[in-house]
Structures are given as C-alpha cells and as structure tokens.
Design a protein around this motif. Structure first.
Motif, PDB file in Angstrom:
ATOM      1  N   ALA A 286      22.315  -3.809   1.182  1.00  0.00           N
ATOM      2  CA  ALA A 286      23.383  -2.804   1.182  1.00  0.00           C
ATOM      3  C   ALA A 286      22.944  -1.547   0.437  1.00  0.00           C
ATOM      4  N   ASP A 287      22.255  -1.723  -0.688  1.00  0.00           N
ATOM      5  CA  ASP A 287      21.795  -0.572  -1.457  1.00  0.00           C
ATOM      6  C   ASP A 287      20.712   0.201  -0.705  1.00  0.00           C
ATOM      7  N   LEU A 288      19.862  -0.496   0.030  1.00  0.00           N
ATOM      8  CA  LEU A 288      18.864   0.193   0.848  1.00  0.00           C
ATOM      9  C   LEU A 288      19.559   1.026   1.923  1.00  0.00           C
ATOM     10  N   ALA A 289      20.589   0.475   2.551  1.00  0.00           N
ATOM     11  CA  ALA A 289      21.330   1.226   3.576  1.00  0.00           C
ATOM     12  C   ALA A 289      21.954   2.483   2.968  1.00  0.00           C
ATOM     13  N   THR A 290      22.515   2.366   1.766  1.00  0.00           N
ATOM     14  CA  THR A 290      23.095   3.524   1.085  1.00  0.00           C
ATOM     15  C   THR A 290      22.025   4.573   0.793  1.00  0.00           C
TER      16      THR A 290
ATOM     17  N   LEU B  34      16.191  -3.099 -13.752  1.00  0.00           N
ATOM     18  CA  LEU B  34      15.464  -3.540 -12.566  1.00  0.00           C
ATOM     19  C   LEU B  34      15.406  -2.433 -11.524  1.00  0.00           C
ATOM     20  N   MET B  35      14.246  -2.243 -10.924  1.00  0.00           N
ATOM     21  CA  MET B  35      14.093  -1.274  -9.853  1.00  0.00           C
ATOM     22  C   MET B  35      13.789  -2.011  -8.557  1.00  0.00           C
ATOM     23  N   SER B  36      14.454  -1.598  -7.482  1.00  0.00           N
ATOM     24  CA  SER B  36      14.190  -2.159  -6.157  1.00  0.00           C
ATOM     25  C   SER B  36      13.368  -1.169  -5.344  1.00  0.00           C
ATOM     26  N   PHE B  37      12.392  -1.712  -4.613  1.00  0.00           N
ATOM     27  CA  PHE B  37      11.483  -0.910  -3.804  1.00  0.00           C
ATOM     28  C   PHE B  37      11.528  -1.371  -2.350  1.00  0.00           C
ATOM     29  N   ILE B  38      11.415  -0.420  -1.431  1.00  0.00           N
ATOM     30  CA  ILE B  38      11.173  -0.736  -0.025  1.00  0.00           C
ATOM     31  C   ILE B  38       9.665  -0.567   0.187  1.00  0.00           C
ATOM     32  N   VAL B  39       9.049  -1.599   0.753  1.00  0.00           N
ATOM     33  CA  VAL B  39       7.613  -1.567   1.020  1.00  0.00           C
ATOM     34  C   VAL B  39       7.430  -1.097   2.459  1.00  0.00           C
ATOM     35  N   HIS B  40       6.760   0.031   2.616  1.00  0.00           N
ATOM     36  CA  HIS B  40       6.549   0.606   3.948  1.00  0.00           C
ATOM     37  C   HIS B  40       5.341  -0.010   4.639  1.00  0.00           C
ATOM     38  N   THR B  41       4.257  -0.170   3.896  1.00  0.00           N
ATOM     39  CA  THR B  41       3.035  -0.739   4.468  1.00  0.00           C
ATOM     40  C   THR B  41       2.407  -1.698   3.470  1.00  0.00           C
TER      41      THR B  41
ATOM     42  N   GLN C 229      19.196   5.013   2.381  1.00  0.00           N
ATOM     43  CA  GLN C 229      18.755   5.618   3.648  1.00  0.00           C
ATOM     44  C   GLN C 229      19.789   6.600   4.180  1.00  0.00           C
ATOM     45  N   GLU C 230      21.065   6.341   3.960  1.00  0.00           N
ATOM     46  CA  GLU C 230      22.137   7.244   4.382  1.00  0.00           C
ATOM     47  C   GLU C 230      22.186   8.523   3.563  1.00  0.00           C
ATOM     48  N   THR C 231      22.046   8.367   2.244  1.00  0.00           N
ATOM     49  CA  THR C 231      22.265   9.493   1.336  1.00  0.00           C
ATOM     50  C   THR C 231      20.980  10.177   0.888  1.00  0.00           C
ATOM     51  N   GLY C 232      19.852   9.456   0.911  1.00  0.00           N
ATOM     52  CA  GLY C 232      18.607  10.000   0.384  1.00  0.00           C
ATOM     53  C   GLY C 232      18.576  10.028  -1.128  1.00  0.00           C
ATOM     54  N   ARG C 233      19.562   9.409  -1.766  1.00  0.00           N
ATOM     55  CA  ARG C 233      19.647   9.403  -3.217  1.00  0.00           C
ATOM     56  C   ARG C 233      19.444   8.003  -3.772  1.00  0.00           C
ATOM     57  N   LEU C 234      18.741   7.916  -4.883  1.00  0.00           N
ATOM     58  CA  LEU C 234      18.523   6.651  -5.574  1.00  0.00           C
ATOM     59  C   LEU C 234      19.862   6.028  -5.934  1.00  0.00           C
ATOM     60  N   VAL C 235      20.065   4.764  -5.591  1.00  0.00           N
ATOM     61  CA  VAL C 235      21.285   4.047  -5.959  1.00  0.00           C
ATOM     62  C   VAL C 235      21.165   3.636  -7.424  1.00  0.00           C
ATOM     63  N   MET C 236      22.194   3.955  -8.211  1.00  0.00           N
ATOM     64  CA  MET C 236      22.187   3.633  -9.651  1.00  0.00           C
ATOM     65  C   MET C 236      23.364   2.742  -9.961  1.00  0.00           C
TER      66      MET C 236
ATOM     67  N   THR D 114       0.817  -1.215   0.000  1.00  0.00           N
ATOM     68  CA  THR D 114       0.000   0.000   0.000  1.00  0.00           C
ATOM     69  C   THR D 114       0.852   1.266   0.000  1.00  0.00           C
ATOM     70  N   SER D 115       2.123   1.133   0.318  1.00  0.00           N
ATOM     71  CA  SER D 115       3.055   2.260   0.274  1.00  0.00           C
ATOM     72  C   SER D 115       4.451   1.703   0.017  1.00  0.00           C
ATOM     73  N   LEU D 116       5.116   2.204  -1.020  1.00  0.00           N
ATOM     74  CA  LEU D 116       6.457   1.737  -1.343  1.00  0.00           C
ATOM     75  C   LEU D 116       7.247   2.848  -2.006  1.00  0.00           C
ATOM     76  N   THR D 117       8.567   2.756  -1.906  1.00  0.00           N
ATOM     77  CA  THR D 117       9.466   3.768  -2.441  1.00  0.00           C
ATOM     78  C   THR D 117      10.591   3.088  -3.207  1.00  0.00           C
ATOM     79  N   PRO D 118      10.899   3.562  -4.427  1.00  0.00           N
ATOM     80  CA  PRO D 118      12.058   3.015  -5.132  1.00  0.00           C
ATOM     81  C   PRO D 118      13.338   3.502  -4.461  1.00  0.00           C
ATOM     82  N   TYR D 119      14.324   2.603  -4.337  1.00  0.00           N
ATOM     83  CA  TYR D 119      15.587   3.014  -3.722  1.00  0.00           C
ATOM     84  C   TYR D 119      16.811   2.655  -4.556  1.00  0.00           C
ATOM     85  N   ALA D 120      16.658   1.799  -5.569  1.00  0.00           N
ATOM     86  CA  ALA D 120      17.809   1.439  -6.410  1.00  0.00           C
ATOM     87  C   ALA D 120      17.327   1.101  -7.807  1.00  0.00           C
ATOM     88  N   PHE D 121      18.170   1.431  -8.785  1.00  0.00           N
ATOM     89  CA  PHE D 121      17.866   1.160 -10.191  1.00  0.00           C
ATOM     90  C   PHE D 121      19.098   0.534 -10.822  1.00  0.00           C
ATOM     91  N   TYR D 122      18.918  -0.638 -11.422  1.00  0.00           N
ATOM     92  CA  TYR D 122      20.032  -1.411 -11.985  1.00  0.00           C
ATOM     93  C   TYR D 122      19.848  -1.542 -13.491  1.00  0.00           C
TER      94      TYR D 122
END
Length: 162
Positions: free
Chosen positions: A148-152, A105-112, A154-161, A80-88
């Motif tokens: 690891a990419d999610l941690a990056t 490929l895009m990776s998402f963190i699912v919040h809810t 969350q640290e930087t606030g920037r999409l990992v590419m 119901t809520s998700l955010t992209p955090y990495a793009f490969y």
C-alpha cells in the motif's frame, strides 16, 4: 552467510540490557517484483511465516547497504538498483521472543538485481515469486502495508513517512 544473532548489533544490545526494555530496531526491507509483476517472498526460518526480505542494520552500514545485504543473505540476489519509498519511525512491536522494539525502518523497491534465487538460506526455508492474488497464507502482516505504501509513493512521488 551473515552474522549469528549473538554476533549482531541487536543481539549484543539485547545481551547487555536484557529482554524487558524497549530498544530501537534500525533496519530495512525490500520489495522485489519479477517481469510478471510477481512479488518475491521468503519463508522465514525462525517462524516459518512468509515475508519480504528485511532485517536489522549493522554498525557502519547505511540503510541502502542494509537492504542490499538482507536481500542477499535471505535470497542470494544482489540488488543493483533500488529506491527508498517509505520511512517508518513510530511503530513499536513485540516479537515472538518477547523483545519489544521501536522501528526505525526504510522500505526500498528493488528495480534490478543479479544472481539466482536461492530457495533456502540460513534465514529462509523457502523463497519464490508470487502473484499478488495468490500469495501463501501464513504471511507477515507488513506485506500489505508495504504494498500500500509503495502504491502511495508511486501515486504521489513522495516518500511515505509513518
């Protein structure tokens, strides 16, 4: 639940060009944590390895829709809520069937999410939430990279590419 391999976009492309050529695999994957910070893993029905929910995009879908559909097909959960955090885009791999793909490929963190976790689906033989220091042994190599990419992110606030 979903399309068969033969009915899927990738299945149709493979059937038309054969198994030898490298083709694009466009898809999405998700990381889902429960309230105890345990990671959702599925045990795939094709190779019995533990993995994060993921799969190929179908024609007409967005990356986000693909992520939501794959999560639902493999776990019964509806994001119901998700955010992209990495793009490969630069990873090429050959799967167990000898098919070679370059990933987009895009990776998402699912919040809810909503729903009840299904431990078995057409695409998984088991599923559950695992502490990061107690994950099952035979698991996909992409899990560590995804974490690891999610941690990056969350640290930087920037999409990992990559």
């Amino acid at each position: 639940m979903g399309l068969t391999w033969a009915e899927s976009y990738l299945g149709k492309v493979r059937a038309s060009i054969g198994d030898v050529d490298t083709i694009f695999f466009v898809g999405a994957r998700t990381l889902v944590f429960d309230e105890d910070r345990r990671l959702l893993l599925i045990q795939r029905s094709d190779n019995h390895r533990w993995a994060i929910p993921a799969g190929a995009m179908e024609l007409g879908e967005s990356m986000e829709e693909c992520a939501k559909r794959e999560l639902w097909e493999e776990t019964g959960l509806t994001a119901t809520s998700l955010t992209p955090y990495a793009f490969y885009t630069a990873i090429t791999y050959t799967n167990q069937y000898g098919h070679t793909y370059q990933q987009v490929l895009m990776s998402f963190i699912v919040h809810t999410w909503e729903g009840e976790l299904l431990r078995q689906t057409d695409e998984s033989v088991d599923a559950g939430f695992f502490a990061l220091d107690a994950m099952p042994g035979d698991r996909s190599l992409v899990i560590e990279e995804a974490l690891a990419d999610l941690a990056t992110f969350q640290e930087t606030g920037r999409l990992v590419m990559k």
